[in-house]
Structures are given as structure tokens and as C-alpha cells.
Design an enzyme around this catalytic site. Structure first.
Site, PDB file in Angstrom:
ATOM      1  N   THR A   1      42.509  -9.007  37.614  1.00 48.32           N
ATOM      2  CA  THR A   1      43.907  -8.788  37.247  1.00 48.32           C
ATOM      3  C   THR A   1      44.806  -8.697  38.477  1.00 48.32           C
ATOM      4  OG1 THR A   1      43.249  -7.752  35.181  1.00 48.32           O
ATOM      5  CG2 THR A   1      45.442  -7.200  36.008  1.00 48.32           C
TER       6      THR A   1
ATOM      7  N   GLU B   1      44.758 -10.433  41.074  1.00 49.34           N
ATOM      8  CA  GLU B   1      45.061 -11.780  41.565  1.00 49.34           C
ATOM      9  C   GLU B   1      45.993 -12.582  40.655  1.00 49.34           C
ATOM     10  OE1 GLU B   1      41.599 -10.107  43.455  1.00 49.34           O
ATOM     11  OE2 GLU B   1      41.859 -10.546  41.315  1.00 49.34           O
TER      12      GLU B   1
ATOM     13  N   ILE C   1      40.438  -1.432  32.843  1.00 52.10           N
ATOM     14  CA  ILE C   1      39.936  -0.301  32.069  1.00 52.10           C
ATOM     15  C   ILE C   1      39.807   0.892  33.011  1.00 52.10           C
ATOM     16  CG2 ILE C   1      38.033   0.571  30.676  1.00 52.10           C
ATOM     17  CD1 ILE C   1      37.572  -2.372  29.784  1.00 52.10           C
TER      18      ILE C   1
ATOM     19  N   THR D   1      38.418   6.669  39.277  1.00 51.13           N
ATOM     20  CA  THR D   1      39.113   6.624  40.572  1.00 51.13           C
ATOM     21  C   THR D   1      40.550   6.156  40.362  1.00 51.13           C
ATOM     22  OG1 THR D   1      38.583   4.310  41.057  1.00 51.13           O
ATOM     23  CG2 THR D   1      36.921   5.968  41.665  1.00 51.13           C
TER      24      THR D   1
ATOM     25  N   HIS E   1      41.818   3.544  41.237  1.00 52.15           N
ATOM     26  CA  HIS E   1      41.836   2.080  41.170  1.00 52.15           C
ATOM     27  C   HIS E   1      42.689   1.576  39.999  1.00 52.15           C
ATOM     28  CE1 HIS E   1      40.208  -2.017  41.436  1.00 52.15           C
ATOM     29  NE2 HIS E   1      40.026  -1.956  40.126  1.00 52.15           N
TER      30      HIS E   1
ATOM     31  N   PHE F   1      53.329 -11.294  29.596  1.00 46.90           N
ATOM     32  CA  PHE F   1      52.528 -10.199  30.143  1.00 46.90           C
ATOM     33  C   PHE F   1      51.410  -9.850  29.168  1.00 46.90           C
ATOM     34  CE2 PHE F   1      51.609  -5.757  31.219  1.00 46.90           C
ATOM     35  CZ  PHE F   1      51.436  -5.859  32.596  1.00 46.90           C
TER      36      PHE F   1
ATOM     37  N   ARG G   1      42.245  -4.965  21.108  1.00 48.06           N
ATOM     38  CA  ARG G   1      43.496  -5.685  21.380  1.00 48.06           C
ATOM     39  C   ARG G   1      43.259  -7.145  21.783  1.00 48.06           C
ATOM     40  NH1 ARG G   1      44.000  -0.391  22.819  1.00 48.06           N
ATOM     41  NH2 ARG G   1      45.994   0.619  22.478  1.00 48.06           N
TER      42      ARG G   1
END
Length: 162
Positions: free
Chosen positions: A58, A60, A83, A87, A89, A114, A128
């Protein structure tokens, strides 16, 4: 969960649009569902020969979307999934993807769909992803939004109102 209040929208003829889809590769089952949903929307909206590009993740998406916008595409559909883990991240990648894709849209005045899922669990992402067992089809929705926006931008550029 989202999904409430979505506008009812019928496909419009977008056969004259140049459209690209850029999709991340992480979380294969979710990404395959998102990409299938986007392809269904493109077909329903009569887009001929969309270009599909895969990137590692994601993060990139924005650089690839920027390169596609520079090539004159009318719409770029960005598909990815992040997901939450244990952390920071998650926050960094979600923020970078959102900010980067928004920048592509504004810098190039191109419609960017998006289709980035930002979920707490894999189950939420699968729900989803537009799979047979899913409640939502965010790949389809992102592609449809990009197409409708691209057509609106064409009208604006030509000086037409609805």
C-alpha cells in the site's frame, strides 16, 4: 461499519476515459477481491482496456499513481489494504498512502479512487473485499467513484453544468 448512506448510483458510460488501476500485492485474498470488484465496475461503466499495475504494498500506491497520472490517465484507482498490528507501522502506512494519493489527485487534477482498506483485523478486510462472503465491495466502489469523478472533471473543464 460503513456502508450506510451510500448514494444509489447507476453505471454511466465511461468508454472514452483512460483508466488505470494500481493494486498492492500484500494480503492476496483481500487484494484479489478488491481487484475483481474494480474490474467489474470498469466493465459496468464500459471502460475499455484499463491498465492494471501491481506494486508490492500500500505504501507504494502513491508513487505508481503519480506516474500514471503523469501519463495522462483520466482516472487512477488505488487498491490496497493495511491491517493493524502491534506497532505504529499501521498509522505510518495509512497516513502516507492517504496523503500521497490525495496529493496525486490535487497535483494532477485527476480522479483517484481510494480503495485502501484500513482495518483492525483480517476479518474486517475480507468483509469489505467484495468476495462472495463479503458485505461490502470496496474495489467496485473505489472504481465507480473514480469514474464518476473523472466525468465530473471533464464537465468542469468543458464548462458544463449538470
Amino acid at each position: 461499519m460503513a456502508g450506510h448512506g451510500a448514494p444509489e448510483q447507476r453505471p454511466i458510460d465511461c468508454h472514452d476515459l483512460r483508466v488505470a488501476v494500481v493494486a498492492a500485492s500484500w494480503h492476496v485474498e483481500v487484494m484479489d477481491g478488491l481487484l475483481d470488484g474494480a474490474r467489474r465496475a470498469l466493465k459496468d461503466y464500459r471502460v475499455e482496456e484499463p491498465r492494471v499495475i501491481r506494486v508490492p504494498g500500500t505504501f507504494e500506491l502513491a508513487v505508481a499513481a503519480d506516474a500514471l497520472a503523469r501519463q495522462g490517465y483520466d482516472a487512477v484507482v488505488a487498491l490496497g489494504v493495511v491491517i493493524r498490528g502491534g506497532t505504529p507501522h499501521f498509522e505510518y502506512v495509512c497516513s502516507a498512502a492517504t496523503d500521497g494519493l490525495n496529493r496525486v489527485a490535487l497535483d494532477h487534477q485527476v480522479a483517484v479512487g481510494f480503495g485502501v482498506l484500513t482495518c483492525d483485523t483480517e476479518e474486517q478486510a475480507l468483509d469489505r473485499a467484495g468476495l462472495d462472503s463479503s458485505r461490502e465491495d470496496k474495489g467496485y466502489e473505489a472504481a465507480a467513484a473514480a469514474l464518476v469523478t473523472a466525468m465530473a472533471l471533464k464537465k468542469i473543464r468543458r464548462g458544463y453544468d449538470d
